[in-house]
Scaffold this motif. Structure first.
Motif, short mmCIF file in Angstrom:
data_model
loop_
_atom_site.label_atom_id
_atom_site.label_comp_id
_atom_site.label_asym_id
_atom_site.label_seq_id
_atom_site.Cartn_x
_atom_site.Cartn_y
_atom_site.Cartn_z
N ARG A 77 5.83 -1.28 7.60
CA ARG A 77 6.93 -2.07 7.68
C ARG A 77 7.31 -2.78 6.55
O ARG A 77 6.66 -2.88 5.52
CB ARG A 77 6.49 -3.02 8.98
CG ARG A 77 5.15 -3.80 8.66
CD ARG A 77 4.81 -4.55 9.76
NE ARG A 77 3.44 -5.10 9.64
CZ ARG A 77 2.57 -5.78 10.72
NH1 ARG A 77 3.13 -5.95 11.51
NH2 ARG A 77 1.58 -6.39 10.22
N ALA A 82 9.20 -8.32 10.39
CA ALA A 82 10.29 -7.23 10.77
C ALA A 82 9.90 -6.54 12.11
O ALA A 82 10.66 -6.20 12.95
CB ALA A 82 10.24 -6.48 9.53
N SER A 83 8.59 -6.27 12.32
CA SER A 83 8.35 -5.22 13.30
C SER A 83 6.81 -5.13 13.44
O SER A 83 6.04 -5.68 12.83
CB SER A 83 8.88 -3.99 13.21
OG SER A 83 8.38 -3.14 12.00
N VAL A 84 6.52 -4.47 14.68
CA VAL A 84 5.32 -4.01 14.93
C VAL A 84 4.87 -2.87 14.04
O VAL A 84 5.75 -2.32 13.21
CB VAL A 84 4.90 -3.70 16.31
CG1 VAL A 84 5.87 -2.39 16.76
CG2 VAL A 84 3.33 -3.49 16.44
N THR A 85 3.63 -2.47 13.65
CA THR A 85 3.36 -1.49 12.57
C THR A 85 2.25 -0.50 13.28
O THR A 85 1.47 -0.97 14.32
CB THR A 85 2.71 -2.11 11.36
OG1 THR A 85 2.60 -0.98 10.46
CG2 THR A 85 1.23 -2.63 11.55
N ALA A 124 2.63 3.18 16.32
CA ALA A 124 3.39 1.48 16.60
C ALA A 124 4.06 1.35 17.88
O ALA A 124 3.86 0.49 18.54
CB ALA A 124 4.46 1.21 15.66
N HIS A 140 5.11 -14.50 20.52
CA HIS A 140 5.24 -13.35 20.70
C HIS A 140 3.91 -12.74 20.38
O HIS A 140 3.53 -12.70 19.10
CB HIS A 140 6.29 -12.86 19.93
CG HIS A 140 7.57 -13.31 20.13
ND1 HIS A 140 8.56 -13.07 21.41
CD2 HIS A 140 8.51 -14.34 19.63
CE1 HIS A 140 9.38 -13.78 21.29
NE2 HIS A 140 9.35 -14.73 20.34
N ARG A 142 1.40 -9.18 19.77
CA ARG A 142 1.20 -7.79 19.34
C ARG A 142 -0.16 -7.36 19.56
O ARG A 142 -1.12 -7.67 18.58
CB ARG A 142 1.78 -7.30 17.88
CG ARG A 142 3.21 -7.86 17.59
CD ARG A 142 3.36 -7.75 16.24
NE ARG A 142 4.82 -8.13 15.88
CZ ARG A 142 5.05 -8.52 14.75
NH1 ARG A 142 4.18 -8.23 13.55
NH2 ARG A 142 6.36 -8.61 14.41
#
Length: 274
Positions: A77, A82-85, A124, A140, A142
């Motif tokens: 990522r 930015a995001s999960v990986t 991901a 949040h 993950r």
């Protein structure tokens, strides 16, 4: 360890191969480890897993993870916000090489273990995502290697994004006793990154017993707080600057599980941990 040693500033454990290197000896406990590897474009990093299982987790950039028998391409990522990986699990008693064409930063989350499980790829899209809390306690989660999401022998690892101005790890909770069905004994590492060059946050660990861990740390990107025992939380993000932390946990229990006890003085009126 003394309470002052539980807060580890960025660079304090850096060496030739790692930007961060927390092993059981450095932490003063038995199981949990965390390393951060920074690779230049075209760079490689080789290591022996020894008596520990490891997850290779991209913090920024992608890489190839190669063991004796398998090779995994991790897309990675741009950054942790930015995001999960995707990620790779590598077992104990193995040789591993990480290679990155474009370069990047990679976390190695580890735990001493007994079983040798197979090397595996973690996609991901299969990482369970969870929102906990509400209002200024919203965060949040993950759950990429939580106890019920991905099989490991002892390792438990999750990522948390706390929006700027919010509290997480709240109400304060602990997991420093073995109480079947109620609480699991787990050593825990908090690794922090803050969104923005001048961002910071705060992490509290308060004693659950006489002489226990007692930390109030202002944390910035690259800092670590070790939690061998005690009530941990809140984790507080500066307004305007989201806070990321990677939690790495492991313990001696026969069953790999995350069971926690909430601080009784802080539960009422919070709506609980969720």
């Amino acid at each position: 360890m003394t309470n002052s040693e539980l807060y580890v500033r960025k660079g304090a454990t850096a060496g030739a191969n790692h930007a961060l290197d927390i092993d059981p000896k450095r932490a003063g406990w038995t199981y949990s480890s965390l390393r951060i590897v920074e690779l230049e474009p075209g760079g490689t990093h080789a290591f022996a897993t020894g008596d520990s299982e490891w997850i290779v987790l991209p913090l920024s950039g992608g890489c190839t993870v190669q063991t004796e028998q398998q090779e995994f391409q991790l897309l990675g990522r741009e950054n942790v916000f930015a995001s999960v990986t995707d990620f790779a699990y590598v077992p104990r008693d193995a040789r591993v090489q990480i290679a990155s064409g474009a370069g990047g930063r990679f976390a190695l989350a580890g735990a001493r273990c007994e079983r040798r499980l197979p090397a595996r790829y973690g996609p991901a899209p299969e990482v369970p995502m969870e929102e906990r809390g509400s209002g200024n306690r919203l965060r949040h989660v993950r759950n990429f290697a939580s106890a019920d999401a991905f099989e490991c022998d002892r390792l438990i690892a999750v990522e948390v994004i706390t929006p700027g101005g919010n509290w997480s790890s709240y109400p304060p909770h602990k997991h420093d006793e073995h109480r079947p069905g109620e609480e699991a004994e787990l050593e825990e590492i908090y690794y922090f990154e803050i969104d923005g060059p001048h961002g910071f946050g705060y992490q509290r660990v308060s004693p659950s017993r006489e002489g226990g861990s007692d930390v109030l740390a202002e944390v910035r990107s690259g800092d670590v707080v070790l939690v061998p025992d005690g009530w941990h939380g809140p984790s507080i993000a500066q307004p305007g600057h989201d806070m990321y932390y990677l939690n790495v946990m492991a313990g001696p229990g026969e069953t790999r599980e995350w069971r926690i006890c909430f601080h009784p003085a802080h539960v009422e009126g919070t709506g609980g941990y969720r």
